[in-house]
Design a protein around this motif. Structure first.
Motif, short mmCIF file in Angstrom:
data_model
loop_
_atom_site.label_atom_id
_atom_site.label_comp_id
_atom_site.label_asym_id
_atom_site.label_seq_id
_atom_site.Cartn_x
_atom_site.Cartn_y
_atom_site.Cartn_z
N ASP A 51 -14.81 16.80 -18.73
CA ASP A 51 -14.77 15.94 -19.91
C ASP A 51 -14.87 14.45 -19.56
N GLY A 52 -15.04 14.15 -18.28
CA GLY A 52 -15.24 12.76 -17.87
C GLY A 52 -14.02 12.04 -17.36
N TYR A 53 -12.90 12.74 -17.21
CA TYR A 53 -11.72 12.08 -16.65
C TYR A 53 -12.00 11.71 -15.20
N ALA A 54 -11.51 10.54 -14.79
CA ALA A 54 -11.77 10.06 -13.44
C ALA A 54 -10.63 9.16 -12.98
N THR A 55 -10.45 9.11 -11.68
CA THR A 55 -9.41 8.29 -11.07
C THR A 55 -9.83 6.83 -11.02
N GLU A 56 -8.83 5.96 -11.13
CA GLU A 56 -9.03 4.52 -10.96
C GLU A 56 -8.06 4.04 -9.88
N VAL A 57 -8.57 3.42 -8.83
CA VAL A 57 -7.76 2.97 -7.70
C VAL A 57 -7.85 1.46 -7.60
N ARG A 58 -6.70 0.79 -7.51
CA ARG A 58 -6.66 -0.67 -7.37
C ARG A 58 -5.60 -1.07 -6.35
N GLU A 59 -5.84 -2.17 -5.64
CA GLU A 59 -4.77 -2.75 -4.84
C GLU A 59 -3.88 -3.56 -5.78
N VAL A 60 -2.60 -3.25 -5.78
CA VAL A 60 -1.64 -3.93 -6.64
C VAL A 60 -1.09 -5.16 -5.94
N GLU A 61 -0.75 -5.00 -4.67
CA GLU A 61 -0.39 -6.10 -3.78
C GLU A 61 -0.55 -5.56 -2.37
N PRO A 62 -0.53 -6.40 -1.36
CA PRO A 62 -0.68 -5.88 0.00
C PRO A 62 0.35 -4.80 0.30
N GLY A 63 -0.14 -3.64 0.74
CA GLY A 63 0.74 -2.53 1.05
C GLY A 63 1.03 -1.62 -0.11
N LEU A 64 0.48 -1.93 -1.29
CA LEU A 64 0.77 -1.13 -2.48
C LEU A 64 -0.53 -0.84 -3.23
N LEU A 65 -0.88 0.44 -3.30
CA LEU A 65 -2.13 0.88 -3.93
C LEU A 65 -1.81 1.60 -5.23
N GLY A 66 -2.46 1.20 -6.31
CA GLY A 66 -2.28 1.86 -7.60
C GLY A 66 -3.31 2.94 -7.81
N ILE A 67 -2.89 4.08 -8.35
CA ILE A 67 -3.77 5.22 -8.62
C ILE A 67 -3.55 5.65 -10.06
N GLY A 68 -4.52 5.37 -10.91
CA GLY A 68 -4.41 5.71 -12.32
C GLY A 68 -5.55 6.59 -12.78
N VAL A 69 -5.64 6.79 -14.08
CA VAL A 69 -6.69 7.61 -14.69
C VAL A 69 -7.36 6.76 -15.76
N ARG A 70 -8.70 6.74 -15.76
CA ARG A 70 -9.42 5.88 -16.70
C ARG A 70 -9.21 6.30 -18.15
N GLN A 71 -9.02 7.58 -18.41
CA GLN A 71 -8.72 8.05 -19.76
C GLN A 71 -7.23 8.39 -19.85
N GLY A 186 8.08 -5.34 0.19
CA GLY A 186 7.22 -5.75 -0.90
C GLY A 186 7.47 -7.18 -1.34
N ALA A 187 6.54 -7.73 -2.14
CA ALA A 187 6.63 -9.10 -2.65
C ALA A 187 6.81 -10.10 -1.51
N ASP A 188 5.99 -9.93 -0.46
CA ASP A 188 6.04 -10.81 0.71
C ASP A 188 7.42 -10.85 1.35
N GLY A 189 8.09 -9.70 1.35
CA GLY A 189 9.39 -9.60 1.99
C GLY A 189 10.57 -9.89 1.08
N ALA A 190 10.32 -10.27 -0.17
CA ALA A 190 11.41 -10.55 -1.10
C ALA A 190 11.97 -9.28 -1.73
N GLY A 191 11.25 -8.16 -1.58
CA GLY A 191 11.73 -6.87 -2.08
C GLY A 191 11.16 -6.51 -3.43
N VAL A 192 10.81 -5.22 -3.56
CA VAL A 192 10.22 -4.69 -4.79
C VAL A 192 10.99 -3.45 -5.21
#
Length: 275
Positions: A51-71, A186-192
């Motif tokens: 049905d056209g569902y597909a993954t969307e991958v983005r860098e959120v910040e250094p060391g943190l990768l986001g994995i979502g769905v376009r639909q 995370g957050a350049d060592g400030a913590g996430v």
């Protein structure tokens, strides 16, 4: 016939493969979720891909990768891959995954463990575990919500250091095992802090709130709010990521969390002058 696991399109819950989908969804019939007036709807990974569902991958910040769905599917969460020198952890995996998502995680160094903030965000957790032979880390209090049995499940309670600088914290509240993930680097060592909706970042990205059920507008009692704050007090964090691409609490997050908890309790007690 496609005998892959069934997926509830309303909440994203995964159920074992069978000729027919379940008669109802255990997540949706719980008071924290909802059943559509038109009834439960079901799909499979193969059907969603067709049905056209597909993954969307983005860098959120250094060391943190986001994995979502376009639909949109289920509660709509995007997952977060926390990367460390000793392995990676995937948090709050979406209900859909495909080869593009697996390839992106493989290119990022693979997967040691996969976990979630609470049962509504277990998503395709078993499929991720199978793809990488990764542990599934579930709070003991909520492990019974996993609808697909897996020998990869490891239960925990209280706190669990998973990787260097990466710690799971049981906060309770929305579910007894509702958790946050503290990422010290995370957050350049400030913590996430990764929270799903154990703590909810509000649209202005300057506050947080707390809910037992967000869709059904049911508040969280004071003692559970206090419990969340107490569980997170030992950790240093300047940024909070909720369960979706946006909103994000980008700075001064620990102070904001504690002050917003106090304000929330004032409303619960009726101590606010609304005149």
């Amino acid at each position: 016939m496609d005998r892959s696991p069934w997926i509830c399109l309303t909440c994203g819950g995964h159920y074992p493969a069978a000729e027919e989908p379940p008669a109802s969804c255990r997540f949706c019939t719980d008071e924290r979720q909802w059943v559509p007036p038109t009834g439960q709807r079901w799909a499979t990974l193969a059907g969603l891909a067709a049905d056209g569902y597909a993954t969307e991958v983005r860098e959120v910040e250094p060391g943190l990768l986001g994995i979502g769905v376009r639909q949109h599917i289920g509660v709509g969460q995007r997952g977060l891959l926390v990367r460390t020198a000793e392995g990676n952890l995937l948090w709050d995996p979406p209900a859909f995954l495909d080869e593009e998502a697996v390839r992106a995680v493989r290119d990022a160094g693979g997967l040691r463990a996969v976990t979630a903030s609470h049962p509504h965000m277990y998503g395709a957790i078993v499929d991720w575990s199978d793809a990488f032979d990764a542990e599934i880390l579930l709070p003991e209090a909520d492990a019974h919500w996993l609808q697909r049995p897996s020998s990869a499940v490891r239960t925990w309670s209280g706190t669990l250091p998973v990787l260097p600088g990466v710690t799971l914290v049981q906060c309770g509240g929305h579910f007894p095992g509702s958790a946050a993930l503290h990422w010290a680097d995370g957050a350049d060592g400030a913590g996430v802090l990764l929270v799903g909706d154990t703590v909810m970042v509000t649209p202005g990205e300057d506050r947080v709130t707390f809910m037992w059920s967000a869709p059904n507008r049911l508040p969280l009692p004071e003692r559970w709010v206090r419990g969340i704050v107490a569980a997170l007090r030992p950790y240093r964090f300047d940024r909070i990521y909720g369960g979706w691409w946006l909103p994000v609490l980008r700075r001064d997050a620990k102070r904001v969390l504690e002050s917003c908890a106090d304000r929330y309790v004032q409303f619960l007690r009726g101590e606010v002058d609304l005149g």
